[in-house]
Scaffold this active site. Structure first.
Site, PDB file in Angstrom:
ATOM      1  N   GLU A  80      40.631  39.641  36.284  1.00  0.00           N
ATOM      2  CA  GLU A  80      39.297  39.575  35.709  1.00  0.00           C
ATOM      3  C   GLU A  80      38.511  38.367  36.239  1.00  0.00           C
ATOM      4  O   GLU A  80      37.353  38.479  36.600  1.00  0.00           O
ATOM      5  CB  GLU A  80      39.441  39.484  34.176  1.00  0.00           C
ATOM      6  CG  GLU A  80      38.190  39.124  33.414  1.00  0.00           C
ATOM      7  CD  GLU A  80      37.258  40.302  33.251  1.00  0.00           C
ATOM      8  OE1 GLU A  80      37.712  41.425  33.469  1.00  0.00           O
ATOM      9  OE2 GLU A  80      36.066  40.070  32.929  1.00  0.00           O
ATOM     10  N   ASP A  81      39.142  37.211  36.278  1.00  0.00           N
ATOM     11  CA  ASP A  81      38.404  35.962  36.499  1.00  0.00           C
ATOM     12  C   ASP A  81      38.641  35.279  37.836  1.00  0.00           C
ATOM     13  O   ASP A  81      38.022  34.258  38.118  1.00  0.00           O
ATOM     14  CB  ASP A  81      38.766  34.946  35.393  1.00  0.00           C
ATOM     15  CG  ASP A  81      38.307  35.405  34.025  1.00  0.00           C
ATOM     16  OD1 ASP A  81      37.406  36.262  33.973  1.00  0.00           O
ATOM     17  OD2 ASP A  81      38.843  34.910  33.018  1.00  0.00           O
TER      18      ASP A  81
END
Ligand code: MN
Length: 739
Positions: A90-91
């Site tokens: 995700e990051d």
């Protein structure tokens, strides 16, 4: 200064090392692959190295904290690693392929689940949230470990929520936690996570209440610590005397659970918090009952407060004996008696069943089954709600209903336990057993006696469903049920029958229209109108008519273009349609809300009334009593258009004879003691049943009341009104006509 929050703002603790984490995992899983954990740890630290949290801490501290929590729940290595890696895709620039290659498919799949969930969370719109919840349910029922990682992730975020600067964002996260994640945690029995999630949400949503409760709890703790020690010692001594090996400890009350009780039961703080609560942990179920025996023989027990959740576990597998006694020094004591295993299941639910089995460390469904039922089964109702279709908002609403209610336990005639939320009815019961049984329900026997479907079930009731052939859910079924499952299933049945009903209604309207025009009705003649009315089949045309999207004039103009006279004669329409063909079925109360026929609220027609229907655009037919004032207003507003929107209606003979309807009565009553009792008595004697009362205080001496009574027909209602008029304290009484 908010002491609770201040306590949280202590200097950041050192982030646990990879060795710390490996040691924690090996404490319950000695063969754990330490190398894999270390690689995942280093990978996460490296990938998140340029990110920090709102607290200023390095970001990887968050994922390590999540992994530590998962280790505290004794989960397998894959889950712990997924905790470490849950934010990498995700990051950071890490990809799923990369994770699969480095750490294997299992871990990559778990991280994929987390990634999808967190992407959903980015949106704050309600509908989006609802869609997300649907996806969440799908993901967690495929692999419950996704939920466990998610819950630990959410718990750490909640613990550090105060670092988020924007209050609205904090509140949104806290509310979502309270409404979705905490109930899901409870559902799979992970109470340890659930209670902390609830308390943290509560603190953020209602800081004043939280602080006041926490402060009072602290005060109680301080003043009573000596008494608690004394009681604890007395209990232990008694059990030792009896030769029972037991661990006794005082139990902290949770601020949020106290708050809920204050809210729900309307009792005072002291009544709830001033009770000492102890937990007694023993070695076997046998010892639980022996302990209970010893305690009840020594001290007086408070009747009604004894629960045996060992022979009848709660739906989330919770097992324990509960009792309240008048203990030493006349102090009220709440006791929970259970084994170590029951304690583990009560605290960590589904997670309590990860163990070694044939050389592998993983989820042991058999052991779970033996401990009172597989917790994963408890997620099934959500899947069923999902399968009923409907839009995401509907799903969220139904799922929340499912999650939020206290439970009652009922049995099928064969002795199968059906757990239902408090307030559930036989209809909920039927739908809980099977959707098809629910749909076929016509009656119910509770403990051998036939009872109305609106009866609220009680603990221990044996419920037998009486089946019939009806496929269309009768009126008001939606109001009779409280479970999300039943509501969703009924909504689905309604959606299906709605279509049929509108089509049937539309055909009748079309026949009317032809009749008024003096033309014989032939379905083939409708073809001319398809293009102009934008439909392709007779069925679609009927539905458009039935729903009021197309009026009968529009139909006639389309079928006979240019042939129609100016509609000078239409004022007589209402008379014209008084023919035998106009006999629309109107079952007494047998109409489904939201389907093609609605009873108007203003005059609430009941069998025996002369009735008339008006077409409301997009809503079907609204049924009014023929002299309803609202009808006149409507006629005025619609002008000429009103003329072809009248529908003549009659009651079916069976509606006349046996249906129970709701009649509304308005009365002016003297404001004296006993007035309500007198009214209730009079209505009861006239064999009416009051279902709803509203009083409007008008003056010191009189008040106006509006109440709804169940009646068979108009005559029955008139009898009740007449009975009311004879009451001393009733000044006027009459049937309500308009609001
Ligand atoms: Mn996270």
């Amino acid at each position: 200064m908010d002491t609770a929050l201040a306590a949280e703002r202590r200097p950041a603790e050192a982030i646990p090392t990879a060795d710390d984490l490996i040691a924690r995992v090996r404490s319950y899983h000695p063969g754990a692959d330490g190398d894999l954990i270390r690689r995942a740890y280093e990978f996460a630290r490296e990938k998140h190295s340029r990110q920090t949290r709102h607290s200023g801490e390095p970001y990887y501290g968050h994922v390590v904290a999540v992994a530590m929590m998962l280790a505290d729940l004794h989960l397998d290595v894959s889950t712990v690693c997924a905790g470490l890696l849950h934010d990498t895709v995700e990051d950071t620039e890490a990809t799923l392929e990369e994770l699969a290659e480095l750490f294997g498919e299992d871990i990559a799949r778990l991280v994929d689940g987390e990634t999808k969930l967190s992407q959903m969370e980015l949106s704050s719109k309600r509908t989006k949230q609802a869609e997300n919840f649907q996806k969440l349910v799908v993901a967690i029922t495929e692999d419950v470990r996704v939920l466990l990682v998610k819950l630990c992730d959410r718990l750490h975020n909640m613990r550090t929520l105060h670092h988020i600067p924007r209050q609205d964002k904090r509140e949104r996260i806290a509310r979502e936690t309270l409404e979705i994640y905490a109930p899901l945690a409870r559902r799979i029995g992970v109470n340890r996570l659930c209670t902390e999630l609830e308390d943290l949400s509560f603190r953020n949503l209602n800081p004043n209440a939280f602080e006041s409760i926490t402060r009072r709890l602290a005060a109680i703790r301080e003043t009573r610590s000596v008494a608690v020690a004394t009681v604890s010692a007395a209990l232990s001594a008694k059990l030792e005397e009896a030769g029972i090996d037991a661990r006794v400890f005082g139990r902290e009350k949770r601020p949020y659970s106290i708050w809920r009780k204050l809210e729900r039961k309307g009792v005072s703080f002291d009544e709830i918090a001033d009770i000492y609560a102890f937990r007694v942990i023993v070695t076997s179920p046998d010892d639980c009952y022996r302990t209970l025996g010893v305690i009840h023989q020594t001290w007086r027990c408070v009747p009604e407060r004894f629960h045996d959740y060992i022979s009848t576990p709660k739906p989330n597998n919770y097992r324990s004996l509960h009792t309240t006694i008048i203990g030493p020094s006349n102090i009220r004591l709440e006791l929970q008696i259970r084994t170590e295993e029951m304690e583990a299941v009560a605290e960590t639910g589904v997670a309590a069943h990860w163990r070694y089995k044939s050389g592998r460390y993983g989820y042991d469904a058999k052991a779970a089954q033996a401990a009172g039922g597989d917790p994963l089964e408890r997620l099934r109702p959500f899947v069923e709600i999902l399968e009923q279709g409907g839009d995401p908002d509907e799903f969220l609403e139904h799922a929340k209903l499912e999650m939020f209610a206290d439970q009652v336990y009922c049995f099928t005639p064969k002795g199968e336990l059906i757990a239902l939320p408090g307030g559930a009815t036989p209809l909920d019961f039927a739908f809980a057993v099977h959707t098809e049984l629910g749909a076929a329900t016509v009656g119910a026997k509770i403990n051998g006696r036939e009872r109305p479907l609106r009866t609220r079930l009680k603990n221990g009731d044996v419920v037998e469903i009486i089946k019939g052939g009806a496929r269309q859910p009768p009126a008001g079924w939606e109001e009779l049920v409280v479970t999300g499952r039943a509501k969703a299933a009924i909504r689905k049945l309604i959606r299906a029958s709605e279509h049929e009903e509108f089509v049937r209604l539309g055909r009748v309207i079309a026949e009317h229209a032809f009749l008024r025009e003096g033309k014989p009705f032939r379905e083939t003649a409708l073809k001319n109108a398809y293009e102009r009315l934008d439909v392709k089949t007779p069925e679609a045309l009927y539905e458009a008519l039935g729903r009021g999207r197309v009026s009968s004039s529009e139909l006639l103009d389309a079928v006979f273009p240019g042939q129609r006279e100016s509609r000078a004669e239409t004022t007589a329409d209402r008379e014209l349609i008084q023919d035998e063909k106009g006999e629309l079925y109107v079952h007494g109360s047998g109409l489904t809300p939201g389907v093609s026929l609605h009873f108007a609220d203003c005059c609430s027609p009941i069998p025996g009334d002369r009735i008339v229907g008006i077409m409301r655009r997009g809503r079907g037919v609204e049924v009014h009593v023929i002299d309803c004032e609202k009808l006149a207003v409507w006629e005025e507003e619609e002008g000429d258009a009103a003329n072809d929107r009248w529908i003549d209606l009659k009651w079916t003979p069976e509606a006349q004879s046996n249906a129970v309807s709701i009649g509304r009565i308005v009365a002016t009553v003297r404001n004296e003691p006993g007035a309500l009792a007198e009214i209730a008595g009079a209505v009861g004697e006239a064999r009416g049943n009051i279902t709803h009362i509203k009083t409007n205080l008008r003056s010191r001496d009189f008040f106006d009341m509006v109440f709804d009574v169940e009646v068979f027909d108009v005559r029955h209602l008139s009898n009740i009104v007449a009975a009311l008029k004879t009451c001393d304290r009733v000044v006027t009484a009459e049937r309500a006509r308009s609001e």
